[in-house]
Scaffold this active site. Sequence first.
Site, PDB file in Angstrom:
ATOM      1  N   ARG A  10       0.818  -1.227   0.000  1.00 47.07           N
ATOM      2  CA  ARG A  10       0.000   0.000   0.000  1.00 47.07           C
ATOM      3  C   ARG A  10       0.847   1.270   0.000  1.00 47.07           C
ATOM      4  NH1 ARG A  10      -2.066   2.586   5.139  1.00 47.07           N
ATOM      5  NH2 ARG A  10      -0.590   1.913   6.731  1.00 47.07           N
ATOM      6  N   GLY A  11       2.151   1.121   0.003  1.00 44.42           N
ATOM      7  CA  GLY A  11       3.026   2.291  -0.101  1.00 44.42           C
ATOM      8  C   GLY A  11       3.012   2.812  -1.532  1.00 44.42           C
ATOM      9  N   MET A  12       3.880   3.782  -1.792  1.00 47.26           N
ATOM     10  CA  MET A  12       3.865   4.406  -3.117  1.00 47.26           C
ATOM     11  C   MET A  12       4.295   3.420  -4.202  1.00 47.26           C
ATOM     12  SD  MET A  12       5.023   8.317  -3.332  1.00 47.26           S
ATOM     13  CE  MET A  12       6.684   7.859  -3.104  1.00 47.26           C
ATOM     14  N   VAL A  13       5.404   2.741  -3.982  1.00 45.40           N
ATOM     15  CA  VAL A  13       5.871   1.757  -4.968  1.00 45.40           C
ATOM     16  C   VAL A  13       4.906   0.578  -5.012  1.00 45.40           C
ATOM     17  CG1 VAL A  13       7.742   0.166  -5.562  1.00 45.40           C
ATOM     18  CG2 VAL A  13       8.292   2.418  -4.647  1.00 45.40           C
ATOM     19  N   GLN A  73       8.431  -2.564   1.221  1.00 43.15           N
ATOM     20  CA  GLN A  73       8.205  -1.941   2.521  1.00 43.15           C
ATOM     21  C   GLN A  73       9.321  -0.986   2.916  1.00 43.15           C
ATOM     22  OE1 GLN A  73       5.487  -2.143   4.096  1.00 43.15           O
ATOM     23  NE2 GLN A  73       5.995  -1.165   6.022  1.00 43.15           N
ATOM     24  N   CYS A 135      16.171   4.097  -8.791  1.00 40.76           N
ATOM     25  CA  CYS A 135      15.263   4.534  -9.868  1.00 40.76           C
ATOM     26  C   CYS A 135      16.013   5.275 -10.989  1.00 40.76           C
ATOM     27  CB  CYS A 135      14.153   5.409  -9.295  1.00 40.76           C
ATOM     28  SG  CYS A 135      14.693   6.555  -8.030  1.00 40.76           S
ATOM     29  N   GLN A 162      15.623  15.215 -10.382  1.00 44.45           N
ATOM     30  CA  GLN A 162      14.826  14.145  -9.788  1.00 44.45           C
ATOM     31  C   GLN A 162      13.556  14.650  -9.103  1.00 44.45           C
ATOM     32  OE1 GLN A 162      18.901  11.767  -8.813  1.00 44.45           O
ATOM     33  NE2 GLN A 162      17.102  10.968  -7.772  1.00 44.45           N
ATOM     34  N   PRO A 193      -2.505  42.073 -14.717  1.00 47.25           N
ATOM     35  CA  PRO A 193      -1.393  41.922 -15.661  1.00 47.25           C
ATOM     36  C   PRO A 193      -0.517  43.171 -15.740  1.00 47.25           C
ATOM     37  CG  PRO A 193      -3.523  41.490 -16.728  1.00 47.25           C
ATOM     38  CD  PRO A 193      -3.818  42.047 -15.374  1.00 47.25           C
ATOM     39  N   GLU A 241      23.280   8.945  -3.435  1.00 49.72           N
ATOM     40  CA  GLU A 241      22.562   8.823  -4.703  1.00 49.72           C
ATOM     41  C   GLU A 241      23.546   8.903  -5.878  1.00 49.72           C
ATOM     42  OE1 GLU A 241      19.411   8.134  -4.874  1.00 49.72           O
ATOM     43  OE2 GLU A 241      18.668   8.757  -6.831  1.00 49.72           O
ATOM     44  N   LYS A 244      25.584   5.663  -6.178  1.00 50.21           N
ATOM     45  CA  LYS A 244      24.839   4.526  -6.738  1.00 50.21           C
ATOM     46  C   LYS A 244      24.965   4.460  -8.262  1.00 50.21           C
ATOM     47  CE  LYS A 244      21.279   4.247  -3.134  1.00 50.21           C
ATOM     48  NZ  LYS A 244      19.911   4.685  -2.758  1.00 50.21           N
ATOM     49  N   ARG A 267      17.378  17.516  -6.830  1.00 52.07           N
ATOM     50  CA  ARG A 267      15.913  17.405  -6.670  1.00 52.07           C
ATOM     51  C   ARG A 267      15.286  18.628  -7.317  1.00 52.07           C
ATOM     52  NH1 ARG A 267      14.057  12.854  -5.283  1.00 52.07           N
ATOM     53  NH2 ARG A 267      15.062  12.737  -3.247  1.00 52.07           N
ATOM     54  N   HIS A 274      11.752  11.308 -13.181  1.00 53.09           N
ATOM     55  CA  HIS A 274      13.135  11.765 -13.129  1.00 53.09           C
ATOM     56  C   HIS A 274      13.620  12.067 -14.547  1.00 53.09           C
ATOM     57  CE1 HIS A 274      13.201  10.764  -9.019  1.00 53.09           C
ATOM     58  NE2 HIS A 274      13.910   9.668  -9.015  1.00 53.09           N
TER      59      HIS A 274
HETATM   60  P1  NAP Z   1       6.095   4.326   1.401  1.00 51.74           P
HETATM   61  O1  NAP Z   1       5.169   4.950   0.432  1.00 51.74           O
HETATM   62  O2  NAP Z   1       6.575   5.150   2.528  1.00 51.74           O
HETATM   63  O3  NAP Z   1       5.376   3.003   1.981  1.00 51.74           O
HETATM   64  C1  NAP Z   1       6.021   2.110   2.886  1.00 51.74           C
HETATM   65  C2  NAP Z   1       5.017   1.592   3.898  1.00 51.74           C
HETATM   66  O4  NAP Z   1       4.566   2.635   4.759  1.00 51.74           O
HETATM   67  C3  NAP Z   1       3.721   1.038   3.355  1.00 51.74           C
HETATM   68  O5  NAP Z   1       3.902  -0.239   2.812  1.00 51.74           O
HETATM   69  C4  NAP Z   1       2.859   1.000   4.602  1.00 51.74           C
HETATM   70  O6  NAP Z   1       3.155  -0.182   5.344  1.00 51.74           O
HETATM   71  C5  NAP Z   1       3.367   2.201   5.405  1.00 51.74           C
HETATM   72  N1  NAP Z   1       2.395   3.311   5.463  1.00 51.74           N
HETATM   73  C6  NAP Z   1       2.176   4.066   6.567  1.00 51.74           C
HETATM   74  N2  NAP Z   1       1.261   5.017   6.314  1.00 51.74           N
HETATM   75  C7  NAP Z   1       0.866   4.868   5.030  1.00 51.74           C
HETATM   76  C8  NAP Z   1      -0.066   5.540   4.197  1.00 51.74           C
HETATM   77  N3  NAP Z   1      -0.784   6.571   4.627  1.00 51.74           N
HETATM   78  N4  NAP Z   1      -0.218   5.129   2.924  1.00 51.74           N
HETATM   79  C9  NAP Z   1       0.505   4.090   2.455  1.00 51.74           C
HETATM   80  N5  NAP Z   1       1.394   3.406   3.214  1.00 51.74           N
HETATM   81  C10 NAP Z   1       1.589   3.793   4.488  1.00 51.74           C
HETATM   82  O7  NAP Z   1       7.407   3.748   0.701  1.00 51.74           O
HETATM   83  P2  NAP Z   1       7.805   3.776  -0.854  1.00 51.74           P
HETATM   84  O8  NAP Z   1       8.127   5.141  -1.283  1.00 51.74           O
HETATM   85  O9  NAP Z   1       6.801   2.967  -1.597  1.00 51.74           O
HETATM   86  O10 NAP Z   1       9.200   2.978  -0.820  1.00 51.74           O
HETATM   87  C11 NAP Z   1       9.280   1.610  -0.467  1.00 51.74           C
HETATM   88  C12 NAP Z   1      10.685   1.103  -0.737  1.00 51.74           C
HETATM   89  O11 NAP Z   1      10.944   1.168  -2.135  1.00 51.74           O
HETATM   90  C13 NAP Z   1      11.786   1.942  -0.063  1.00 51.74           C
HETATM   91  O12 NAP Z   1      12.824   1.103   0.354  1.00 51.74           O
HETATM   92  C14 NAP Z   1      12.275   2.820  -1.154  1.00 51.74           C
HETATM   93  O13 NAP Z   1      13.605   3.235  -0.978  1.00 51.74           O
HETATM   94  C15 NAP Z   1      12.163   1.876  -2.344  1.00 51.74           C
HETATM   95  N6  NAP Z   1      12.066   2.596  -3.596  1.00 51.74           N
HETATM   96  C16 NAP Z   1      11.281   3.698  -3.654  1.00 51.74           C
HETATM   97  C17 NAP Z   1      11.185   4.380  -4.821  1.00 51.74           C
HETATM   98  C18 NAP Z   1      10.312   5.601  -4.868  1.00 51.74           C
HETATM   99  O14 NAP Z   1      10.299   6.207  -5.868  1.00 51.74           O
HETATM  100  N7  NAP Z   1       9.575   5.970  -3.858  1.00 51.74           N
HETATM  101  C19 NAP Z   1      11.870   3.959  -5.959  1.00 51.74           C
HETATM  102  C20 NAP Z   1      12.639   2.792  -5.900  1.00 51.74           C
HETATM  103  C21 NAP Z   1      12.732   2.119  -4.691  1.00 51.74           C
HETATM  104  P3  NAP Z   1       2.067  -0.952   6.222  1.00 51.74           P
HETATM  105  O15 NAP Z   1       0.908  -1.302   5.331  1.00 51.74           O
HETATM  106  O16 NAP Z   1       2.820  -2.140   6.681  1.00 51.74           O
HETATM  107  O17 NAP Z   1       1.692   0.009   7.299  1.00 51.74           O
END
Ligand code: NAP
Length: 372
Positions: A10-13, A73, A135, A162, A193, A241, A244, A267, A274
Amino acid sequence: MMKVGFIGWRGMVGSVLMERMLAEKDFSGFEPVFATTSQIGQAGPDIGMKIPPLKDAFDPAMLKTMDIIVTCQGSDYTKKMYPLLRKSGWNGYWLDAASALRMEAGSVIILDPVNRTVIDQALADGKKDFIGGNCTVSLMLMGIGVLFQKNLIEWMTSMTYQAASGAGAKNMRELVSQMDMIGRASEEYLKDPESDIADLDRRVLQTMNHERFPVQHFGAPLAGSVIPWIDSPMENGQTREEWKGSAETNKILQTKSMIPIDGICVRIGAMRCHSQALTIKLTKDVPVDEIRGLISESNEWVKVIPNTKEDTLKYLSPAHVTGTLTVPVGRIRKMNLGREYLTLFTVGDQLLWGAAEPIRRMLLILLDHISS
Ligand code: NAP
């Protein structure tokens, strides 16, 4: 039936991964098990089939029953659960978007349109840990990986632009909040204007430097500005970054000798795409048309953009690319530094090819490998 555990869905990725898996009808031929670190017992994602309530992502006994664990996660979770599972004798496949295990000797960084042969060899060798790349690195390789594969790159600099999403959901919100505050503060001048541009400029600057301007997550204004620092410092003056770029590219491609890559990672106020300006020292003088041909034939997602203002404005920007799997490569030309110096600009959605898509495709490769 094979069991696949999803953590971080449910996170962004993770949510982009779910969207893509649903769009491609990937939820078949295995039993998906959804877990959480914070919502145990609640309902899982809507994947068009009945699934049990969310399991505890910290429960090793549950995780040990999985053939494949897919985690988006984050590194803290990986550092906590991965060693515990491996020490307990779990021998399943670990597929991870976080960076924690990327540079481990036993891990393969996955980007199958570019390094499928490396992946296939790793599977044949019995490797079990497959990790998504950084990324920016993945997007760069989707665009110009073929130039590395053809041994055409002696060294490269990558100046990045980025998006906020690379720093997380809260940062995306903060960027838009900053834009909103600037917009509201400037309204009276924008409506008129005839108003003095110096007044508008002063108002924008005052707003950006005001103590109530939201900078909690970025630490500085991003809207109307740039932040030339991403991630933590390294001893040699690079940021992590920037480090990497070379470390991961060479690992993904399994290069025999290190190809130097360096640059400054910046950024900017884009939401989730990006961009990168690359300077490449070629190993020999290759005509630009040949380079364009190599790039455009290298995979089905890359798109060579003619070096014209019209095409560049239309196709070579985050505004055009966001939400698509297309990786445009444009502004391709030789530099006036010499015939072996090439420059180009590329853009990509960092949540798709930069994060979720390589994981989705690797899951399919693993399912196929296990069942064959
Ligand atoms: P994120 O959005 O912060 O989500 C991680 C976890 O936070 C979720 O699985 C969820 O776990 C919890 N969470 C808490 N409150 C939330 C809410 N309101 N909505 C959704 N989730 C919530 O992390 P992410 O950006 O997807 O990144 C995950 C991993 O991928 C990291 O290691 C990051 O470095 C890597 N990554 C990220 C990107 C990027 O662009 N963001 C690119 C490549 C790799 P629970 O369900 O367990 O609570």
